[in-house]
Design a protein around this motif. Structure first.
Motif, PDB file in Angstrom:
ATOM      1  N   UNK A  30      -3.464   1.911   4.118  1.00 56.64           N
ATOM      2  CA  UNK A  30      -2.746   0.732   3.612  1.00 56.64           C
ATOM      3  C   UNK A  30      -2.016   1.018   2.309  1.00 56.64           C
ATOM      4  N   UNK A  31      -2.213   2.205   1.729  1.00 59.03           N
ATOM      5  CA  UNK A  31      -1.614   2.527   0.422  1.00 59.03           C
ATOM      6  C   UNK A  31      -0.092   2.512   0.460  1.00 59.03           C
ATOM      7  N   UNK A  32       0.521   3.072   1.511  1.00 64.66           N
ATOM      8  CA  UNK A  32       1.982   3.080   1.605  1.00 64.66           C
ATOM      9  C   UNK A  32       2.536   1.657   1.693  1.00 64.66           C
ATOM     10  N   UNK A  33       1.917   0.835   2.534  1.00 64.27           N
ATOM     11  CA  UNK A  33       2.377  -0.553   2.673  1.00 64.27           C
ATOM     12  C   UNK A  33       2.162  -1.324   1.378  1.00 64.27           C
ATOM     13  N   UNK A  75       7.418   0.245  10.031  1.00 68.14           N
ATOM     14  CA  UNK A  75       7.277   1.415  10.908  1.00 68.14           C
ATOM     15  C   UNK A  75       7.226   2.696  10.065  1.00 68.14           C
ATOM     16  N   UNK A  76       8.121   2.785   9.077  1.00 69.82           N
ATOM     17  CA  UNK A  76       8.166   3.994   8.240  1.00 69.82           C
ATOM     18  C   UNK A  76       6.857   4.210   7.484  1.00 69.82           C
ATOM     19  N   UNK A  77       6.249   3.128   6.992  1.00 71.72           N
ATOM     20  CA  UNK A  77       4.999   3.282   6.245  1.00 71.72           C
ATOM     21  C   UNK A  77       3.798   3.481   7.169  1.00 71.72           C
ATOM     22  N   UNK A  83      -7.653  -0.696   9.910  1.00 73.53           N
ATOM     23  CA  UNK A  83      -6.417  -0.268   9.250  1.00 73.53           C
ATOM     24  C   UNK A  83      -5.434  -1.439   9.178  1.00 73.53           C
ATOM     25  N   UNK A  84      -5.273  -2.152  10.280  1.00 73.82           N
ATOM     26  CA  UNK A  84      -4.354  -3.292  10.303  1.00 73.82           C
ATOM     27  C   UNK A  84      -4.773  -4.408   9.363  1.00 73.82           C
ATOM     28  N   UNK A  85      -6.065  -4.691   9.322  1.00 71.16           N
ATOM     29  CA  UNK A  85      -6.575  -5.742   8.437  1.00 71.16           C
ATOM     30  C   UNK A  85      -6.394  -5.352   6.970  1.00 71.16           C
ATOM     31  N   UNK A  86      -6.764  -4.118   6.643  1.00 70.01           N
ATOM     32  CA  UNK A  86      -6.600  -3.650   5.260  1.00 70.01           C
ATOM     33  C   UNK A  86      -5.133  -3.679   4.858  1.00 70.01           C
ATOM     34  N   UNK A  87      -4.255  -3.271   5.760  1.00 74.48           N
ATOM     35  CA  UNK A  87      -2.822  -3.253   5.455  1.00 74.48           C
ATOM     36  C   UNK A  87      -2.290  -4.663   5.252  1.00 74.48           C
ATOM     37  N   UNK A 134      -5.006   7.263  -2.197  1.00 71.20           N
ATOM     38  CA  UNK A 134      -5.042   7.347  -0.740  1.00 71.20           C
ATOM     39  C   UNK A 134      -4.951   8.782  -0.261  1.00 71.20           C
ATOM     40  N   UNK A 135      -4.088   9.578  -0.892  1.00 73.03           N
ATOM     41  CA  UNK A 135      -3.958  10.995  -0.527  1.00 73.03           C
ATOM     42  C   UNK A 135      -5.230  11.778  -0.781  1.00 73.03           C
TER      43      UNK A 135
END
Length: 191
Positions: A14-17, A114-116, A141-145, A171-172
């Motif tokens: 979720x870090x990118x989003x 999509x990109x993230x 993943x979806x919930x966290x994002x 995140x990395x």
């Protein structure tokens, strides 16, 4: 994968989003509650679907690379983690957001989501080689994002891009740690 690893993976993905939402919130002024919900749900739904797509592709490839799947998981997660750290350490790009139509704005949101989420697709491939519950992991993943995107949008105008870069770096680091754990566990160093 245990609950701790699933939770850390979900937060890492979720870090990118979160970073994109922070940037959007910082550049877009005040965001209404309905805009926040729509944006967060868009990121969350896409981020839920992409690991499932990656997992399906991984299942097809699994018989061909079963003997060294732990190395594939390690390399993919380590490379993805290194990419996130590099992006987190790179200077923020100053972008002036042009005025765009509502339809173009929706497409831009979907393309950003999509990109993230490409990273989550790669993780989905990795999960095909592990004993992981893909449905639970994708939902986590979806919930966290969704939650992190909503928080990012709301905090964006206050915090700007500073927290987004730190979130990507963290995140990395977590992804590299999970990849290393998978490798060490498979090689018998962790029991």
């Amino acid at each position: 994968m245990n609950l701790t690893a699933t939770t850390l993976l979900a937060l890492s993905m979720s870090a990118d989003a979160f970073a994109a939402s922070l940037a959007h919130g910082a550049g877009g002024g005040k965001t209404s509650l309905s805009q926040t919900v729509k944006t967060a749900l868009t990121f969350g739904v896409v981020e839920t679907a992409t690991p499932l797509i990656g997992w399906a592709a991984g299942i097809v490839a699994a018989p061909c690379i079963e003997a060294f799947d732990h190395w594939v998981a390690f390399v993919l997660l380590a490379a993805l983690g290194a990419k996130m750290i590099r992006e987190g350490l790179s200077p923020a790009e100053e972008e002036r957001q042009p005025e765009i139509s509502a339809a173009a704005s929706r497409w831009l949101l979907l393309l950003t989501a999509v990109a993230t989420s490409i990273d989550s697709m790669i993780v989905g491939v990795t999960l095909a080689f592990l004993d992981a519950d893909i449905w639970l992991t994708a939902l986590a993943i979806g919930t966290a994002t969704t939650l992190m995107s909503a928080i990012g949008l709301r905090l964006g105008s206050v915090l700007g891009g500073i927290a987004g870069k730190r979130a990507e770096i963290c995140g990395g680091i977590v992804l590299i740690g999970i990849g290393t754990f998978i490798l060490l566990e498979h090689l018998g160093y962790l029991r």
